[in-house]
Write an enzyme that holds these catalytic residues in place. Structure first.
Site, PDB file in Angstrom:
ATOM      1  N   GLU A   1       0.781  -1.237   0.000  1.00  0.00           N
ATOM      2  CA  GLU A   1       0.000   0.000   0.000  1.00  0.00           C
ATOM      3  C   GLU A   1       0.811   1.283   0.000  1.00  0.00           C
ATOM      4  O   GLU A   1       0.330   2.319   0.473  1.00  0.00           O
ATOM      5  CB  GLU A   1      -0.913   0.010   1.233  1.00  0.00           C
ATOM      6  CG  GLU A   1      -0.189   0.127   2.573  1.00  0.00           C
ATOM      7  CD  GLU A   1       0.147  -1.185   3.253  1.00  0.00           C
ATOM      8  OE1 GLU A   1       0.379  -1.176   4.465  1.00  0.00           O
ATOM      9  OE2 GLU A   1       0.181  -2.215   2.561  1.00  0.00           O
TER      10      GLU A   1
ATOM     11  N   GLU B   1      -5.876  -2.456  -0.409  1.00  0.00           N
ATOM     12  CA  GLU B   1      -4.730  -1.524  -0.451  1.00  0.00           C
ATOM     13  C   GLU B   1      -5.184  -0.068  -0.344  1.00  0.00           C
ATOM     14  O   GLU B   1      -4.509   0.756   0.270  1.00  0.00           O
ATOM     15  CB  GLU B   1      -3.917  -1.735  -1.740  1.00  0.00           C
ATOM     16  CG  GLU B   1      -3.350  -3.142  -1.911  1.00  0.00           C
ATOM     17  CD  GLU B   1      -2.639  -3.681  -0.689  1.00  0.00           C
ATOM     18  OE1 GLU B   1      -1.931  -2.894  -0.008  1.00  0.00           O
ATOM     19  OE2 GLU B   1      -2.775  -4.885  -0.397  1.00  0.00           O
TER      20      GLU B   1
END
EC number: 3.4.11.-
Length: 878
Positions: free
Chosen positions: A279, A313
């Protein structure tokens, strides 16, 4: 010299860096050399000296720092470091200066160089083909603790700073980082790219990618540019993820009541990538399988995976990036929450997928790990960076998500959402601990959230709630549920929910002690003497616990399942709890199979999917415990799965749902695995048409795994043409999803010699390191071969993967298959002299699983009427 060593030793062996200096800004320049696989760099770090010191201690690993380049400037005075010591074991760099550094902000400057490694962590290289030529790209993967492999830094989540990044690279390449480009200067064959300074963030979220890419682009209604980057030629495969991302950013803005905080969001598919995705703030990196979707060749399950991973994410952009865990002990806050909220987003975008019923798979994965004595609490002390990788597991992600789901269900969705928005606002651009979230939720709800949730996050395991009718009372008792014989002493505050004969007659209460009871009259329940009445505890499986019913209540639930009275989630829960109790030798295999027979005619995807998983495990354990019963057990499962297979047929129907597409493949794969002749023949026919025409409609992506598995069932050393043909498909496709599908299918082969050849193929240059794990779950007939192969290749595997997400998969996939105490001892002895900190937890868990299997085998061998029951079930006429 001795005195020097002593000075530096005070900083070694510590879990955290000393607190006398705090970084607040990095001016970082990197110059990757993709041909030589090296990089050079320079960094100026603004550091606030907050207590008297002549040392600076920061993280660095596998870097070479030029001692002459190291200096600290404060108030126009330059302090040269007279000693620079790298401590590789502790991954720290100790800088000593002649005199104490002045308090306040100064700038630490240094030059460094390193290798673009092939370990998929730090600053590494990934390979791809462009116009038939093999090329390198440079990629970063810093979570959990690998920014230190790219540049010296305070590599801890709480050490947040801003980052001003500059890259120098060949002019024809594309360079991406967290922030938008503000300027590019071309100088001959090279260019220098300058990026906007980032907001405050942790080092593990810094990202850089350099290579040749194409992209698709869209914008959110409030003007954020969203792009999906991928290899040239694959750009159409990025459109689905792009659409999901744009819509998800809007959903989260509303849900968290805070807009996305950066001007752009890039998502990029990386050919070599250890995790599923990462992420990084504003530049999210993915495995190709988790980002790219090909209309012609991706299955429905691939589409669902792309949607949930993108949603996961992007949740981190708030929960993790904007508000960051204070230390890795609180990793679950990041991962558990992102997992839970990804289902929320996916459900809003694709309600027809019934994704919350599939959330049960997440809960089950968490339960399966947490029923081991060798599990760990959600919050776990981390004493060294090398220990962090092992907690990126089903406890942090799946149990974490499940206890959040349980809490949301208990508090109610509106209250929960309000509290989350308050939490994000309060801790934005800062760090938080688990207790901080509980405090906000407690303030908002007025419920005892801290006390309730501490019982779930600070101790490992979970309870089994035993339920029985005694007179006019329903009695409850909780004990820790463990698959092994050991007794756990855990006790929880359990949010108990139950319903009686109807989902309208419900009751909720907190079970705060070892036992409790409810008056049946309170339940507005039909008389328990009425045999058609039933009681279901843990309604829709929102609680993270198992339920054990007395014999009478169990029989009533079985009848309720046959009569289709229960919800999808409850049908799943009754079966899964019973299966776990059977594996723990608390229920007989006979009664488990009898319960399974109540699911004949079942059509719900998630229920059948779990029943199929259970059928594989049961047939394996029967093969070890009572091989003479195996044919009848297989026949029983074939008869169970024939109905949904015949209803669905082989060919997709016009306008059919996503879940039917996924179910068709799973049911037909089960029939092929159990040797169902008609299925094997049809699979063979379709495969040969497909070999001549890869775009044929007779083999859509949802059926390919089925057909590959079917082909492998009849492969042997003397009849290997099927194996060679499947391998040919592997070699000729450039779609990562197809490659991983094939690797998992070949592993189902029953011939040990072919399995050995295949395992060696996994370690060849034809299989990317990230994908080897897909081929490790071999058939029962291949498990001994796989264990021998693991021992022969352990040194190579350990060297290739080192500490990381993937190495533990070799151990769990291969070791956990066995079911004898002797094998457990052999494994223990083998690894005794090969122990590494990053495999200890997984090895202990895998050996415990072998002991559990061995105990289950012994229990099955003692069942008196099993053979008769299996025969009756296998030949029962419906």
């Amino acid at each position: 010299m001795e005195e020097q060593k002593q000075k530096c030793s005070q900083f070694k062996g510590q879990p955290r860096l000393p607190k006398f200096a705090i970084p607040n800004r990095y001016d970082l320049k990197l110059k990757p050399d993709l041909t030589a696989s090296k990089f050079t760099g320079a960094v100026d770090i603004s550091v606030d000296i907050v207590s008297v010191t002549k040392f600076l201690v920061l993280n660095a690993a596998e870097l070479s720092v030029s001692p002459n380049s190291v200096n600290f400037t404060s108030n126009n005075k330059v302090f040269e470091a007279f000693d620079v010591e790298m401590c590789e074991k502790d991954e720290i760099m100790v800088l000593e200066f002649e005199e104490n550094l002045p308090l306040g902000v100064g700038v630490l400057s240094l030059d460094f160089e390193g290798t673009l490694n092939d370990k998929m962590k730090g600053f590494y290289r990934s390979t791809y083909e462009h116009n038939g030529e093999k090329k390198n790209m440079a990629v970063t993967q810093f979570e959990p603790a690998d920014a230190r492999r790219c540049f010296p830094c305070w590599d801890e989540p709480a050490c947040k700073a801003t980052f001003k990044i500059t890259l120098e690279l060949p002019a024809e390449l594309i360079a991406l980082s967290n922030m938008p480009v503000i300027e590019e200067k071309i100088n001959g064959n090279l260019k220098t790219v300058y990026y906007q300074e980032s907001p405050i963030m942790s080092t593990y979220l810094v990202a850089v990618v350099v290579g040749l890419f194409d992209y698709v682009e869209d914008h959110t209604p409030d003007g954020i540019t969203v792009r999906v980057y991928c290899q040239i030629g694959k750009v159409n495969q990025g459109k689905f993820a792009l659409d999901v991302a744009v819509k998800t950013l809007g959903l989260y803005k509303k849900y968290f009541a805070v807009p996305y905080s950066l001007p752009k969001l890039d998502m990029i598919a990386i050919p070599d990538f250890a995790a599923g995705a990462m992420e990084n703030y504003g530049l999210v990196t993915y495995r190709e399988t988790a980002l790219l979707y090909d209309d012609m060749h991706s299955a429905a399950s691939n589409k669902q995976r792309v949607a949930t991973v993108v949603a996961h994410e992007l949740a981190h952009q708030w929960f993790g990036n904007l508000v960051t865990m204070e230390w890795w002990t609180h990793l679950w806050l990041n991962e558990g929450f992102a997992t839970w909220v990804s289902y929320l987003a996916t459900d809003r975008l694709f309600p027809e997928w019934q994704i919350w019923t599939q959330f049960l798979k997440e809960s089950t994965e968490g339960l399966r790990l947490d029923e081991l004595a060798e599990s760990h609490p959600i919050e776990v002390d981390i004493n060294h960076a090398r220990e962090i990788d092992e907690i990126f597991d089903a406890i942090s992600y799946r149990k974490g998500a499940s206890v959040i789901q349980m809490l949301q269900s208990y508090l109610g969705p509106e209250c929960f959402q309000r509290a989350l928005a308050s939490y994000i606002k309060r801790y934005a651009c800062s760090n938080a601990k688990t207790e901080d979230l509980w405090s906000v939720l407690q303030e908002e709800s007025g419920e005892p959230v801290i006390r309730l949730m501490n019982s779930w996050t600070k101790q490992k395991g979970y309870p089994v709630v035993s339920v029985r009718v005694k007179g006019q009372k329903l009695e409850f008792e909780q004990t820790q549920f463990l698959l092994s014989a050991s007794r756990g002493d855990g006790q929880w505050i359990v949010p108990v929910t139950l319903c009686c004969s109807s989902y309208d007659a419900r009751k909720n209460f907190l079970l705060q002690t070892a036992s409790g009871s409810v008056d049946l009259k309170e339940l507005s329940c039909a008389s328990v003497s009425n045999f058609s009445s039933w009681i279901k505890v843990n309604v829709d499986q929102t609680g993270f616990y198992r339920v054990k019913y007395d014999e009478d209540l169990s029989a009533r639930l079985r009848l309720a399942i046959e009569k289709k009275c229960l919800s999808t989630c409850d049908k799943y829960g009754v079966l899964d709890d019973y299966y776990a109790l059977s594996m723990a030798c608390q229920q007989s295999l006979t009664s488990l199979l009898t319960l399974a027979s109540a699911y004949r005619g079942e059509r719900d995807y998630i229920v059948l999917s779990n029943l199929i998983s259970i059928s594989y495990k049961v047939s394996r354990i029967v093969a070890d415990a009572a091989p003479e019963l195996l044919d009848n057990v297989k026949l029983f499962f074939i008869n169970l799965f024939r109905y949904p297979a015949e209803t669905l047929g082989w060919d997709p129907k016009q306008g059919e749902g996503h879940l039917d597409a996924m179910l068709r493949g799973e049911v037909l794969t089960a029939l092929a695995s159990f040797g169902h002749e008609t299925t094997l023949n049809e699979a063979n026919r379709r495969f040969h048409i497909f070999l001549d025409d890869r775009n044929t409609p007779v083999l859509p992506p949802d059926l390919r795994r089925t057909v590959y598995v079917a082909i492998m069932q009849n492969v042997s050393k003397s009849n290997r043409s099927g194996y060679d043909s499947v391998l040919r498909v592997y070699r000729e496709t450039d779609l990562s999803q197809e490659k991983t599908r094939i690797l998992g299918s070949i592993a189902s082969c029953r011939d040990p010699e072919i399995i050995h050849e295949f395992l060696n193929f996994l370690l060849s240059s034809e299989v990317r390191s990230q994908d080897v794990v897909f081929g490790l779950s071999v058939s029962r007939d291949g498990r001994e071969t796989a264990w021998t192969w693991l021992k022969e290749n352990w040194d190579h595997i350990n060297k290739t993967y080192g500490s990381g997400f993937l190495i533990v998969r070799f151990i769990s996939a291969i070791v956990s298959q066995f079911s004898s105490y002797e094998k457990a001892e052999e494994v223990e002895q083998y690894f005794a002299s090969r122990m590494e900190p990053y495999i200890i937890r997984t090895l202990k868990q895998s050996i415990e699983r072998v002991h559990i299997n061995a105990k289950w085998v012994q229990s099955i061998q003692k069942e008196k009427h099993l053979a008769d029951a299996v025969k009756e079930l296998a030949y029962r006429q419906y």
